[in-house]
Design an enzyme around this catalytic site. Structure first.
Site, mmCIF file in Angstrom:
data_model
loop_
_atom_site.group_PDB
_atom_site.id
_atom_site.type_symbol
_atom_site.label_atom_id
_atom_site.label_comp_id
_atom_site.label_asym_id
_atom_site.label_seq_id
_atom_site.Cartn_x
_atom_site.Cartn_y
_atom_site.Cartn_z
ATOM 1 N N ASP A 7 1.397 -1.637 0.393
ATOM 2 C CA ASP A 7 0.202 0.273 0.099
ATOM 3 C C ASP A 7 1.100 1.715 0.089
ATOM 4 O O ASP A 7 1.879 1.106 0.203
ATOM 5 C CB ASP A 7 -0.612 -0.133 1.127
ATOM 6 C CG ASP A 7 -0.756 0.035 2.489
ATOM 7 O OD1 ASP A 7 1.272 0.106 2.501
ATOM 8 O OD2 ASP A 7 -1.219 0.439 3.491
ATOM 9 N N CYS A 64 3.339 -2.858 4.268
ATOM 10 C CA CYS A 64 2.521 -2.118 4.116
ATOM 11 C C CYS A 64 3.149 -1.614 5.462
ATOM 12 O O CYS A 64 3.917 -1.190 5.648
ATOM 13 C CB CYS A 64 0.683 -2.152 4.700
ATOM 14 S SG CYS A 64 0.770 -2.774 6.427
ATOM 15 N N THR A 66 2.946 -1.053 8.826
ATOM 16 C CA THR A 66 2.984 -2.189 10.048
ATOM 17 C C THR A 66 3.353 -2.656 9.574
ATOM 18 O O THR A 66 3.724 -4.213 9.920
ATOM 19 C CB THR A 66 1.970 -2.469 10.923
ATOM 20 O OG1 THR A 66 0.949 -2.256 10.112
ATOM 21 C CG2 THR A 66 1.782 -0.782 11.486
ATOM 22 N N HIS A 97 10.100 -23.864 9.794
ATOM 23 C CA HIS A 97 9.487 -24.082 10.186
ATOM 24 C C HIS A 97 7.859 -24.146 9.473
ATOM 25 O O HIS A 97 7.489 -25.243 9.648
ATOM 26 C CB HIS A 97 9.338 -23.544 12.073
ATOM 27 C CG HIS A 97 10.442 -23.834 12.862
ATOM 28 N ND1 HIS A 97 10.483 -24.151 14.006
ATOM 29 C CD2 HIS A 97 11.610 -23.981 12.202
ATOM 30 C CE1 HIS A 97 11.784 -24.562 14.069
ATOM 31 N NE2 HIS A 97 12.371 -24.872 13.389
ATOM 32 N N HIS A 133 6.829 -30.969 11.059
ATOM 33 C CA HIS A 133 6.959 -29.402 10.664
ATOM 34 C C HIS A 133 5.540 -29.230 9.235
ATOM 35 O O HIS A 133 4.737 -28.732 8.468
ATOM 36 C CB HIS A 133 7.903 -28.156 9.756
ATOM 37 C CG HIS A 133 9.123 -27.971 11.116
ATOM 38 N ND1 HIS A 133 8.118 -27.710 11.889
ATOM 39 C CD2 HIS A 133 10.119 -28.221 11.491
ATOM 40 C CE1 HIS A 133 9.138 -27.100 12.822
ATOM 41 N NE2 HIS A 133 10.389 -27.415 12.781
#
Ligand code: RB5
Length: 141
Positions: A7, A64, A66, A97, A133
Protein backbone atom coordinates in the site's frame (compact mmCIF):
# COMPACT_ATOMS: atom_id res chain seq x y z
CA UNK A 1 8.63 -15.43 -9.89
CA UNK A 2 8.01 -13.31 -6.80
CA UNK A 3 4.64 -11.59 -6.29
CA UNK A 4 4.87 -8.06 -4.89
CA UNK A 5 2.13 -6.04 -3.21
CA UNK A 6 2.13 -2.93 -1.06
CA UNK A 7 0.00 0.00 0.00
CA UNK A 8 1.05 3.66 0.14
CA UNK A 9 2.75 3.06 3.51
CA UNK A 10 4.97 0.42 1.94
CA UNK A 11 5.49 2.02 -1.45
CA UNK A 12 8.94 3.59 -0.86
CA UNK A 13 10.37 0.46 0.77
CA UNK A 14 8.94 -1.64 -2.05
CA UNK A 15 10.94 0.44 -4.55
CA UNK A 16 14.09 -0.55 -2.61
CA UNK A 17 13.00 -4.20 -2.65
CA UNK A 18 12.41 -4.01 -6.42
CA UNK A 19 15.87 -2.50 -7.00
CA UNK A 20 17.36 -5.26 -4.85
CA UNK A 21 15.55 -8.06 -6.71
CA UNK A 22 16.70 -6.58 -10.02
CA UNK A 23 20.31 -6.46 -8.77
CA UNK A 24 19.98 -10.13 -7.84
CA UNK A 25 18.49 -10.93 -11.25
CA UNK A 26 15.26 -12.27 -9.70
CA UNK A 27 11.98 -12.06 -11.59
CA UNK A 28 8.97 -10.45 -9.96
CA UNK A 29 5.40 -9.50 -10.76
CA UNK A 30 4.26 -6.24 -9.22
CA UNK A 31 0.59 -6.12 -8.22
CA UNK A 32 0.86 -2.50 -7.02
CA UNK A 33 0.27 -0.03 -5.65
CA UNK A 34 2.26 2.24 -7.92
CA UNK A 35 2.59 5.50 -5.95
CA UNK A 36 2.38 6.77 -2.37
CA UNK A 37 -1.18 8.01 -2.87
CA UNK A 38 -3.47 6.55 -0.19
CA UNK A 39 -4.95 3.14 -1.09
CA UNK A 40 -6.51 0.12 0.67
CA UNK A 41 -3.97 -2.57 1.60
CA UNK A 42 -6.31 -5.62 1.26
CA UNK A 43 -6.56 -5.04 -2.50
CA UNK A 44 -2.81 -5.32 -3.03
CA UNK A 45 -2.11 -7.92 -0.35
CA UNK A 46 -4.76 -10.22 -1.75
CA UNK A 47 -3.81 -9.69 -5.40
CA UNK A 48 -0.25 -10.82 -4.61
CA UNK A 49 -1.55 -13.63 -2.35
CA UNK A 50 -3.82 -15.01 -5.08
CA UNK A 51 -0.83 -15.21 -7.43
CA UNK A 52 1.04 -17.26 -4.81
CA UNK A 53 -1.96 -19.47 -4.03
CA UNK A 54 -2.47 -20.23 -7.75
CA UNK A 55 1.28 -21.05 -8.16
CA UNK A 56 1.64 -18.24 -10.71
CA UNK A 57 4.32 -17.01 -8.28
CA UNK A 58 6.39 -19.20 -5.91
CA UNK A 59 6.72 -16.61 -3.20
CA UNK A 60 5.50 -13.13 -2.36
CA UNK A 61 6.66 -10.01 -0.58
CA UNK A 62 4.05 -7.61 0.80
CA UNK A 63 4.58 -4.33 2.60
CA UNK A 64 2.34 -1.81 4.36
CA UNK A 65 3.01 0.67 7.17
CA UNK A 66 3.12 -1.94 9.92
CA UNK A 67 3.00 -5.11 7.82
CA UNK A 68 0.02 -6.18 9.92
CA UNK A 69 -2.95 -5.27 7.74
CA UNK A 70 -1.41 -6.59 4.55
CA UNK A 71 -0.35 -9.89 6.22
CA UNK A 72 -3.82 -10.41 7.69
CA UNK A 73 -5.37 -9.82 4.27
CA UNK A 74 -2.95 -12.21 2.50
CA UNK A 75 -3.54 -14.94 5.08
CA UNK A 76 -7.26 -14.98 4.22
CA UNK A 77 -6.36 -16.61 0.89
CA UNK A 78 -6.26 -20.44 1.26
CA UNK A 79 -2.80 -21.86 0.70
CA UNK A 80 -1.04 -18.66 1.72
CA UNK A 81 1.27 -18.61 4.72
CA UNK A 82 2.31 -14.99 5.10
CA UNK A 83 4.84 -14.30 7.86
CA UNK A 84 5.32 -10.82 9.31
CA UNK A 85 9.07 -10.56 9.97
CA UNK A 86 11.08 -7.67 11.32
CA UNK A 87 14.19 -9.65 12.30
CA UNK A 88 16.53 -12.11 10.61
CA UNK A 89 15.89 -14.97 13.05
CA UNK A 90 12.14 -14.97 12.33
CA UNK A 91 12.68 -14.80 8.57
CA UNK A 92 14.93 -17.88 8.70
CA UNK A 93 12.72 -19.79 11.13
CA UNK A 94 9.50 -19.16 9.23
CA UNK A 95 11.02 -20.63 6.07
CA UNK A 96 12.44 -23.65 7.94
CA UNK A 97 9.42 -24.34 10.16
CA UNK A 98 6.35 -22.85 8.45
CA UNK A 99 7.42 -23.00 4.80
CA UNK A 100 6.08 -19.42 4.67
CA UNK A 101 5.34 -18.50 1.08
CA UNK A 102 4.89 -14.77 1.66
CA UNK A 103 6.99 -12.28 3.60
CA UNK A 104 5.23 -9.27 5.12
CA UNK A 105 7.10 -6.25 6.46
CA UNK A 106 6.19 -2.87 7.90
CA UNK A 107 7.96 0.07 6.30
CA UNK A 108 7.21 2.24 9.35
CA UNK A 109 8.82 -0.36 11.62
CA UNK A 110 12.18 -1.20 10.03
CA UNK A 111 14.58 0.54 7.67
CA UNK A 112 15.67 -0.59 4.22
CA UNK A 113 19.01 -2.08 5.33
CA UNK A 114 17.40 -4.62 7.64
CA UNK A 115 14.45 -5.14 5.30
CA UNK A 116 16.71 -6.20 2.41
CA UNK A 117 18.62 -8.64 4.66
CA UNK A 118 15.28 -10.13 5.72
CA UNK A 119 14.27 -10.42 2.05
CA UNK A 120 17.49 -12.30 1.23
CA UNK A 121 17.11 -14.70 4.17
CA UNK A 122 13.47 -15.32 3.30
CA UNK A 123 14.25 -16.03 -0.36
CA UNK A 124 17.38 -18.12 0.26
CA UNK A 125 16.37 -20.33 3.21
CA UNK A 126 14.86 -23.70 2.26
CA UNK A 127 12.03 -25.45 4.12
CA UNK A 128 13.39 -28.07 6.55
CA UNK A 129 11.06 -30.79 5.20
CA UNK A 130 10.92 -32.22 8.74
CA UNK A 131 7.96 -34.53 9.27
CA UNK A 132 6.73 -32.55 12.29
CA UNK A 133 6.70 -29.30 10.36
CA UNK A 134 4.94 -30.90 7.36
CA UNK A 135 2.29 -32.26 9.74
CA UNK A 136 1.73 -28.89 11.42
CA UNK A 137 1.53 -27.02 8.12
CA UNK A 138 -1.04 -29.56 6.94
CA UNK A 139 -3.12 -28.79 10.02
CA UNK A 140 -3.28 -25.11 9.00
CA UNK A 141 -5.37 -25.75 5.90
C1 RB5 B 1 -1.98 2.97 6.33
O1 RB5 B 1 -2.02 4.22 6.94
C2 RB5 B 1 -1.70 1.89 7.35
O2 RB5 B 1 -2.82 1.71 8.14
C3 RB5 B 1 -1.33 0.61 6.66
O3 RB5 B 1 -0.19 0.81 5.88
C4 RB5 B 1 -0.98 -0.56 7.54
O4 RB5 B 1 -0.07 -0.19 8.54
C5 RB5 B 1 -2.11 -1.33 8.07
O5 RB5 B 1 -1.96 -2.35 8.77
Amino acid sequence: MIALGCDHGGYELMQEVIRHLEERGLEYKNFGCYSNESVDYPIYGQAAAKAVASSECEKGIIICGTGIGISISANKIPGVRAALCHDCFSAEATRQHNDANMLAMGARVIGPGLALKIVDIFLDTPFSNDERHIRRIGMLE
